[in-house]
Scaffold this active site. Sequence first.
Site, PDB file in Angstrom:
ATOM      1  N   CYS A   1     -10.424 -13.843  12.042  1.00 49.74           N
ATOM      2  CA  CYS A   1     -10.610 -14.821  10.817  1.00 49.74           C
ATOM      3  C   CYS A   1     -10.442 -16.371  11.199  1.00 49.74           C
ATOM      4  CB  CYS A   1     -10.220 -14.550   9.626  1.00 49.74           C
ATOM      5  SG  CYS A   1     -11.064 -15.025   8.044  1.00 49.74           S
TER       6      CYS A   1
ATOM      7  N   HIS B   1     -12.393  -8.851   9.580  1.00 52.36           N
ATOM      8  CA  HIS B   1     -11.184  -8.290   9.723  1.00 52.36           C
ATOM      9  C   HIS B   1     -11.176  -7.021  10.197  1.00 52.36           C
ATOM     10  CE1 HIS B   1      -8.795 -11.393   7.515  1.00 52.36           C
ATOM     11  NE2 HIS B   1     -10.006 -11.775   7.110  1.00 52.36           N
TER      12      HIS B   1
ATOM     13  N   GLU C   1      -8.634  -4.927  10.866  1.00 54.23           N
ATOM     14  CA  GLU C   1      -7.497  -4.488  10.245  1.00 54.23           C
ATOM     15  C   GLU C   1      -7.436  -3.590   9.059  1.00 54.23           C
ATOM     16  OE1 GLU C   1      -6.559  -8.802   9.217  1.00 54.23           O
ATOM     17  OE2 GLU C   1      -7.914  -7.558  10.446  1.00 54.23           O
TER      18      GLU C   1
END
Length: 506
Positions: free
Chosen positions: A79, A167, A169
């Site tokens: 990001c 993202h 994660e």
Amino acid sequence: MQEKIVILDFGSQTTQLIGRRLRELNEYCEIVPYNKFPEHTDDIKGVILSGSPYSVYDPTAFKADLTNIRGKYPVLGICYGAQYLAYTSGGKVESAGTREYGRANLSYIHGEDELLKEVQLGSQIWMSHGDSITEIPTHFKKIASSDDVELAAYKIEGEQTWGVQFHPEVFHTLDGTLLLENFLDICGCTKNWSPASFIESTVAELKAQLGNDRVLLGLSGGVDSSVAAVLLNKAIGKNLTCIFVDHGLLRKNEFENVMRDYEHLGLNVIGVNAKDHFYKALDGVSDPEQKRKIIGAGFIDVFDEEAHKIKDVKWLAQGTIYPDIIESLSITGTVIKSHHNVGGLPEKMNLKLCEPLRLLFKDEVRRVGTELGMMHHLIKRQPFPGPGLAVRILGDITEDKVRILQEADDIFINGLREWNLYDSVWQAGVILLPVQSVGVMGDERTYENAVALRAVTSTDAMTADWAQLPYDFLAKMSNEIINKVKGVNRVVYDISSKPPATIEWE
């Protein structure tokens, strides 16, 4: 030497999730501020740049010198990290007009890129940004797009550097763990971090760090300080002295129960009854931050007094874990809440600080405790705030309020155990509200206290959702508390999630 991935934190709310995902892949990692790259680099295998609340073109945005990082290590920008790499290399990053937030799908993938190996076309990703990379330098190569974001991912040619605007994660990016595992493979990671390897390396480090010095450890009764104590006991044995303070704000009978548990662990523990000290200091105090500070200062006083009874103490050990550090001081310097674990205790006592668990998340601490052979009920003990029931009594503290809350809390916690719900809840407790309400008990009108039941599910306390406990269980708890706890005539259930609410009310 433990190999690691370094995560440079630019202030994203999900930076800790990056670390968690890597640990789940059995790779050790450390999260450091964006401008604090480690001096010792022999054990670093790769670098990840996190997201950030800032725009890269904002004059106040966090900026890092990557001169000695790019080209030396594999790098993954996520990001803001991806935008920062592009922007500082001559690319364009502009406001997206409308915030790109939520689910999207990959509409293009460069099939030969090693970061995206086995990531599926159409795979769901999670976007969360207000800016977009609109132009990349000539030596950058687009490797993925979504319907709305053309430059969803890129690689810098001539170096092992990648950027993704989504993202990986978060759970909503379905192939996110695969992407991170691909990055670890690019870095040549052995993925050998485990509770057993953590214990082995930490015990060795503690022996080297502490030598033959004497160490004082503050036990709270919770899993963090207990695991820290067992680790230290394994490393230095008789040179460890533990102190467990009863500040009068523990759960019902907790002091006696926990002292028995510590006997089984073979720890050298001194129990201190300091109820009067804390009740006197808290008399008339209602402000939650002031309560925390008073209790923190009280611990310092009690520990200082006890420490002077023990000769040649050089170290203070604490069960501080990573969320304690994060919540005590954010990267921007904003205090979210004060935490007595990271207070002024070592300075006043002129002791050096030892925190063997400071880089672990709560679930990792429990895995380590299991590996150490600790008792199930100690490892699975739910988190309990250091200030105890002081932050669950809204308003001033009195012994009668503590009694009411202890009785109600005891019914709730034992009820969770009896209904086999305890292990499925991350944290639970009762809050005594600073309001009284009208009720009818028997044929009489009452005007008594209201309490709120709080139970949440979580994996690391950074985020939490309210636990959807069975209605018949909640009804049973309400009836028992109202019938058995003198002074309570109303029970409510808290259905707030974190964020925006916190787990504790204060």
